[in-house]
Write an enzyme that holds these catalytic residues in place. Sequence first.
Site, PDB file in Angstrom:
ATOM      1  N   MET A  12       0.862  -1.175   0.000  1.00 21.92           N
ATOM      2  CA  MET A  12       0.000   0.000   0.000  1.00 21.92           C
ATOM      3  C   MET A  12       0.886   1.208   0.000  1.00 21.92           C
ATOM      4  O   MET A  12       1.061   1.839   1.032  1.00 21.92           O
ATOM      5  CB  MET A  12      -0.892  -0.010   1.237  1.00 21.92           C
ATOM      6  N   GLY A  13       1.521   1.504  -1.125  1.00 17.56           N
ATOM      7  CA  GLY A  13       2.384   2.670  -1.235  1.00 17.56           C
ATOM      8  C   GLY A  13       1.946   3.665  -0.191  1.00 17.56           C
ATOM      9  O   GLY A  13       2.581   3.824   0.832  1.00 17.56           O
ATOM     10  N   THR A  14       0.851   4.284  -0.397  1.00 16.45           N
ATOM     11  CA  THR A  14       0.126   4.977   0.667  1.00 16.45           C
ATOM     12  C   THR A  14       0.582   6.334   1.128  1.00 16.45           C
ATOM     13  O   THR A  14       1.765   6.686   1.119  1.00 16.45           O
ATOM     14  CB  THR A  14       0.111   4.109   1.944  1.00 16.45           C
ATOM     15  N   THR A  15      -0.442   7.067   1.564  1.00 19.11           N
ATOM     16  CA  THR A  15      -0.205   8.230   2.414  1.00 19.11           C
ATOM     17  C   THR A  15      -1.122   8.062   3.608  1.00 19.11           C
ATOM     18  O   THR A  15      -2.338   7.950   3.441  1.00 19.11           O
ATOM     19  CB  THR A  15      -0.591   9.535   1.686  1.00 19.11           C
ATOM     20  N   GLY A 144       3.848   8.398   0.414  1.00 17.68           N
ATOM     21  CA  GLY A 144       3.419   9.764   0.113  1.00 17.68           C
ATOM     22  C   GLY A 144       3.804  10.781   1.170  1.00 17.68           C
ATOM     23  O   GLY A 144       3.823  11.985   0.913  1.00 17.68           O
TER      24      GLY A 144
END
Lengths: 234, 249
Positions: A12-15, A144
């Site tokens: 979940m690359g995610t921020t 992120g």
Amino acid sequence: MDSLNLDEPHSMGTTIIGVTYDGGVVLGADSRTSTGVYVANRASDKITQLTDNVYVCRSGSAADSQIVSDYVRYFLHQHTIQLGQPATVKVAANLVRLLSYNNKNMLQTGLIVGGWDKYEGGKIYGIPLGGTILEQPFAIGGSGSSYLYGFFDQAWKEGMTKEEAESLMVKAVSLAIARDGASGGVVRTVTINADGVTRNFYPGDTLPLWHEEIPAQNSLLDILSAPSPEPMSM
Amino acid sequence: MSSIGTGYDLSVTTFSPDGRVFQIEYAAKAVDNSGTVIGIKCKDGVVMGVEKLITSKMMLPGSNRRIHSVHSHSGMAVAGLAADGRQIVARAKGEASSYESVYGEAIPVKELAGRVANYVHLCTLYWWLRPFGCGIILGGYDRDGPQLYMIEPSGISYRYFGAAIGKGKQAAKTEIEKLKLSEMTCREGVIEIAKIIYKIHDEAKDKAFELEMSWVCDESKRKHEKVPVELLEEAKAAARLALEEMDAD
């Protein structure tokens, strides 16, 4: 470039963000789950419930963060029964930290635990990769978040109202989405205070646009759903 | 009250026909034969006192401690077999420590009392163990305020405003009931407990005794510690005075 490999683990690359305000906390996240460059889920919910009053933002490996959340939810449930009252945010965060630290060789997940309890009020605990636990007025995580450090240094202030905190959250996540390829989709927020928990949802096309971003438009494939042309008559 | 449990009292895993476990009752008798232990919950904390009967003039004052700190915020006063009490304190310290390791915060007093009670009860379930021959008064001060618990050899644990165990427990309870605990500070409570212990001490049956007291209150910054020396001396003096006044009647 590697060809599309759908067997890559879901990440979940995610921020993810957690912010305290005067009276509680607001947790926020994007909604992109990727397998390599393929977006496996463009509307995932990365803010997971641990107890009625404590939630966790998950980042990194989807599997790892889910299993850690599941274990902690299980332990907290038992603890709540034993204690006879809701668990504190600190206890929830400590359980997450113990799992993260003791299994650091096998896990790859950064978590932000946030909630409200009657003793300490709203609290945010950041638990990054190695299993450190750090209580913070606000915490950011995920790929992120790299683009948000300077933003928060300038924009965060002590004692915000609930509305200020929530709009800061949405602005931050949308800024990260604009720059980070591994973050995208919608913005989800969860607000926790003495009155309970409120979930909010901000669709991708309602988010503000930043420098050089192109406005969203309906897919050109819409012509597929158009009625087929009438046969010509001669 | 004594009834002989002939035949049904040989093992802690045997019930008598009228539903009693005699071994546990006999364990309680060991507690009843020891020096009195008192605990009270005042409005700002908990005070505990022990009538430490001195068996030999050679004993160094201050040795043979009967009140032990379990955690910074709580302590236990033990009546009955001292060695048994030491085991229980060690276990309680272990429980408090492991709770903090797992949950990241100090063990709530209620939880600690529950765990100690569980442990004491555990030892009444197996034929190859004997019940603990001690009663425990546990006083602590946590987020939910000051609390006082008493744990009996059977494993029962209740929360109290005031509790007493040992030889003079009946007399002590009568005296405690006269006190207005909800309006009393711990400073005042120390004096009152000293007076009670001096009063119920039986000069005829037991010779000398040493008064041991501890408290955990706002004044001690919510830490369990021995009552400061000056206050203890003040309490002893007040207690002796009260005795003389009583005898003078």
